[in-house]
Design an enzyme around this catalytic site. Structure first.
Site, mmCIF file in Angstrom:
data_model
loop_
_atom_site.group_PDB
_atom_site.id
_atom_site.type_symbol
_atom_site.label_atom_id
_atom_site.label_comp_id
_atom_site.label_asym_id
_atom_site.label_seq_id
_atom_site.Cartn_x
_atom_site.Cartn_y
_atom_site.Cartn_z
ATOM 1 N N CYS A 62 50.187 36.755 33.446
ATOM 2 C CA CYS A 62 49.522 37.166 32.208
ATOM 3 C C CYS A 62 50.477 37.598 31.097
ATOM 4 O O CYS A 62 50.612 36.908 30.092
ATOM 5 C CB CYS A 62 48.548 38.304 32.505
HETATM 6 N N1 LIG Z 1 46.044 37.044 37.883
HETATM 7 C C1 LIG Z 1 45.697 37.969 37.021
HETATM 8 O O1 LIG Z 1 46.052 39.143 37.169
HETATM 9 C C2 LIG Z 1 44.811 37.647 35.847
HETATM 10 C C3 LIG Z 1 44.203 38.700 35.142
HETATM 11 C C4 LIG Z 1 43.397 38.435 34.061
HETATM 12 C C5 LIG Z 1 43.225 37.111 33.659
HETATM 13 N N2 LIG Z 1 43.841 36.086 34.333
HETATM 14 C C6 LIG Z 1 43.607 34.727 33.873
HETATM 15 O O2 LIG Z 1 42.648 34.118 34.728
HETATM 16 C C7 LIG Z 1 42.951 32.717 34.893
HETATM 17 C C8 LIG Z 1 43.118 32.411 36.371
HETATM 18 O O3 LIG Z 1 44.243 33.140 36.841
HETATM 19 P P1 LIG Z 1 44.533 33.333 38.394
HETATM 20 O O4 LIG Z 1 45.625 34.348 38.468
HETATM 21 O O5 LIG Z 1 43.275 33.559 39.144
HETATM 22 O O6 LIG Z 1 45.100 31.897 38.766
HETATM 23 P P2 LIG Z 1 45.380 31.326 40.232
HETATM 24 O O7 LIG Z 1 46.423 30.298 40.079
HETATM 25 O O8 LIG Z 1 45.559 32.446 41.199
HETATM 26 O O9 LIG Z 1 43.993 30.628 40.610
HETATM 27 C C9 LIG Z 1 43.492 29.543 39.945
HETATM 28 C C10 LIG Z 1 42.780 28.648 40.939
HETATM 29 O O10 LIG Z 1 42.193 27.551 40.236
HETATM 30 C C11 LIG Z 1 42.278 26.410 41.040
HETATM 31 N N3 LIG Z 1 42.086 25.246 40.201
HETATM 32 C C12 LIG Z 1 42.956 24.632 39.359
HETATM 33 N N4 LIG Z 1 42.366 23.622 38.724
HETATM 34 C C13 LIG Z 1 41.104 23.575 39.178
HETATM 35 C C14 LIG Z 1 39.981 22.732 38.909
HETATM 36 N N5 LIG Z 1 40.057 21.741 38.004
HETATM 37 N N6 LIG Z 1 38.843 22.963 39.570
HETATM 38 C C15 LIG Z 1 38.735 23.966 40.476
HETATM 39 N N7 LIG Z 1 39.757 24.783 40.769
HETATM 40 C C16 LIG Z 1 40.914 24.576 40.131
HETATM 41 C C17 LIG Z 1 43.641 26.529 41.690
HETATM 42 O O11 LIG Z 1 43.740 25.738 42.861
HETATM 43 C C18 LIG Z 1 43.703 28.023 41.980
HETATM 44 O O12 LIG Z 1 43.203 28.328 43.270
HETATM 45 C C19 LIG Z 1 44.179 32.476 34.045
HETATM 46 O O13 LIG Z 1 43.794 32.038 32.776
HETATM 47 C C20 LIG Z 1 44.819 33.835 33.931
HETATM 48 O O14 LIG Z 1 45.599 33.958 32.769
HETATM 49 C C21 LIG Z 1 44.611 36.332 35.426
#
Ligand SMILES: NC(=O)c1ccc[n+]([C@@H]2O[C@H](COP(=O)([O-])OP(=O)(O)OC[C@H]3O[C@@H](n4cnc5c(N)ncnc54)[C@H](O)[C@@H]3O)[C@@H](O)[C@H]2O)c1
Length: 433
Positions: free
Chosen positions: A272
């Site tokens: 992030c």
């Molecule tokens: N990790 C954090 O602390 C956090 C906090 C707030 C916001 N975010 C935001 O949330 C979003 C997700 O982050 P995250 O940390 O969960 O990511 P992550 O990489 O842990 O998880 C994302 C998941 O999406 C899956 N994926 C990718 N393309 C896909 C598709 N077309 N269809 C279905 N699944 C698919 C991946 O396989 C993965 O399991 C990002 O935009 C991030 O910036 C993350």
């Protein structure tokens, strides 16, 4: 349309879909299942789907016992088959939003997920984007794709943006008790998205548009990036002035108003803070404006791993050692305490820099059993007095709470502490950041 969705929300008969089962999606899916809804989690990663379906959590904040208990209710299951969306009333998209090598936004995951959602879009469906992204993504990118189905937003289907604010490793705040912002494309979209999240989340904060919601998330993360950049620069300034920066911050933090303490560190990590502000500056570049604070903060924060490497050099120098051939033990490679996430972790830059100077690098991190760096997989070494004694320098990069600081100080020959973990022990062998 609007009415029937609201009724389903109230009756807990609404079927929920969560696309992307990572740090954000898996906790969101469990939160809705805990609130009594039927939830299907969809991910393209079959391994994750298989693990989740057998009740084995891969996200530290979700206990496997919790996951299994929810699966046992029959209300939660996982699939890689998007056709499951045909029976889903409300779908939240939680896919990654990384940067390209050029540091421009990579919204290809949002696009791919949206195309899949569009293929199964049906009247009465609510679609919410949760991935952090630049203002305008929901109405400029997601909306046209969904409307290309022939269905009309605010009438046939509903679309909103609701940023996820999860803080992995934070035991006080989780998806359920962290207030959630929602901004819809139309007022009806906002209203429905608000009702949807209210059913599972304690406090929901509606705003006037998806753009406001997108921008609010970027303000939050830019605020952190800039303040961390500021305090990192203050650390550099204090060192030049021979002042202990940690003592300065502690003193300043006694002011009960108008000051919020941030701490210096080895650099930014995670998915992030180092990434999201670039989504904003990229958008501004398209409008011929340079977001200067973001650029400056990124410059300072990304220089911190080198600053730490210089500290290690000083520590080795004290022992008449050079980088070449010295052994450095890195404590903690995850980007922050008590999590297993190494994305963008400053430890990676520090280790790379040490390896390029021919230093022997070993690491300990119980959250990260193995780590691939420079095409080589390294394994976390169990902490022992022998391991500590064998290192010419021990570098605390991540302040995991399992580290027994007095014991580390007792056995290490020399320590570079980037997190002020050793604050209670004024020991000469410790070099603070
Ligand atoms: N990790 C954090 O602390 C956090 C906090 C707030 C916001 N975010 C935001 O949330 C979003 C997700 O982050 P995250 O940390 O969960 O990511 P992550 O990489 O842990 O998880 C994302 C998941 O999406 C899956 N994926 C990718 N393309 C896909 C598709 N077309 N269809 C279905 N699944 C698919 C991946 O396989 C993965 O399991 C990002 O935009 C991030 O910036 C993350």
């Amino acid at each position: 349309m609007n009415h029937s969705l609201s009724e389903k929300i109230s009756a807990r008969t609404l079927h929920v879909g969560v696309v992307g089962l990572g740090y954000v999606g898996l906790p969101l899916a469990t939160t809705f299942a805990e609130a009594g809804f039927h939830v299907i989690g969809i991910d393209v990663d079959q391994q994750k789907v298989d693990r989740a379906n057998t009740g084995k959590s891969y996200i530290p904040d979700i206990a496997s016992t919790t996951l299994q208990a929810l699966i046992d209710t029959g209300r939660l299951h996982f699939t890689s088959d998007y056709s499951a969306l045909a029976d889903i009333d409300a779908v939240s998209i939680c896919v990654p939003t990384p940067l390209r090598k050029t540091r421009d936004p990579d919204i290809s995951y949002i696009l791919a997920a949206t195309q899949q959602v569009r293929a199964h879009l049906h009247p009465g469906q609510l679609v919410v984007l949760e991935s952090t992204t630049y203002p305008g993504t929901t109405d400029e990118v997601v909306l046209p794709e969904l409307e290309s189905s022939g269905l009309k937003v605010g009438v046939d289907f509903f679309l909103a943006f609701s940023p996820e604010r999860i803080d992995p490793g934070n035991s006080d705040f989780d998806t359920r008790n962290t207030p959630k912002i929602v901004g819809g494309i139309t007022p009806a979209c906002t209203e429905l998205a608000q009702a949807f999240y209210r059913a599972a989340i304690e406090q929901v904060v509606p705003v006037s548009s998806a753009r406001v919601a997108e921008m609010a998330k970027l303000l939050e993360n830019t605020f952190r990036a800039v303040n961390i950049g500021l305090v990192n620069e203050i650390a550099i300034i204090c060192e030049k002035l021979h002042i202990n920066v940690w003592e300065v911050i502690e003193a300043a933090a006694t002011k009960p108003f108008g000051f919020m303490p941030f701490t210096p560190g080895p650099g930014l990590g995670g998915h992030c803070i180092p990434v999201d502000p670039h989504y904003l500056s990229w958008k501004l570049k398209t409008l011929d404006y340079t977001a200067r604070f973001i650029g400056l903060a990124a410059e300072i924060n990304s220089s911190m791993p080198h600053y730490v490497v210089n500290k290690i050099s000083e520590a080795l120098n004290e022992q008449r050692r050079s980088f070449n051939g010295a052994t450095v033990l890195v404590l903690g490679v995850a980007y922050k305490r008590n999590v297993s996430d190494v994305r963008e972790s400053p430890a990676l830059d520090i280790i790379q820099a040490l390896l390029s100077r021919k230093t022997v690098v070993i690491y300990n991190d119980e959250y990260v059993p193995s780590l691939a760096i420079s095409d080589q997989v390294r394994h976390s070494q169990p902490l022992s007095s022998g391991l500590l004694q064998a290192a010419d320098c021990v570098v605390i990069v991540t302040d995991h709470s399992y580290y027994d600081v007095p014991w580390i100080i007792q056995h290490a020959r020399c320590i570079v502490d980037t997190r002020n973990m050793t604050r209670a022990y004024n020991d000469k062998k410790v070099l603070l950041l």
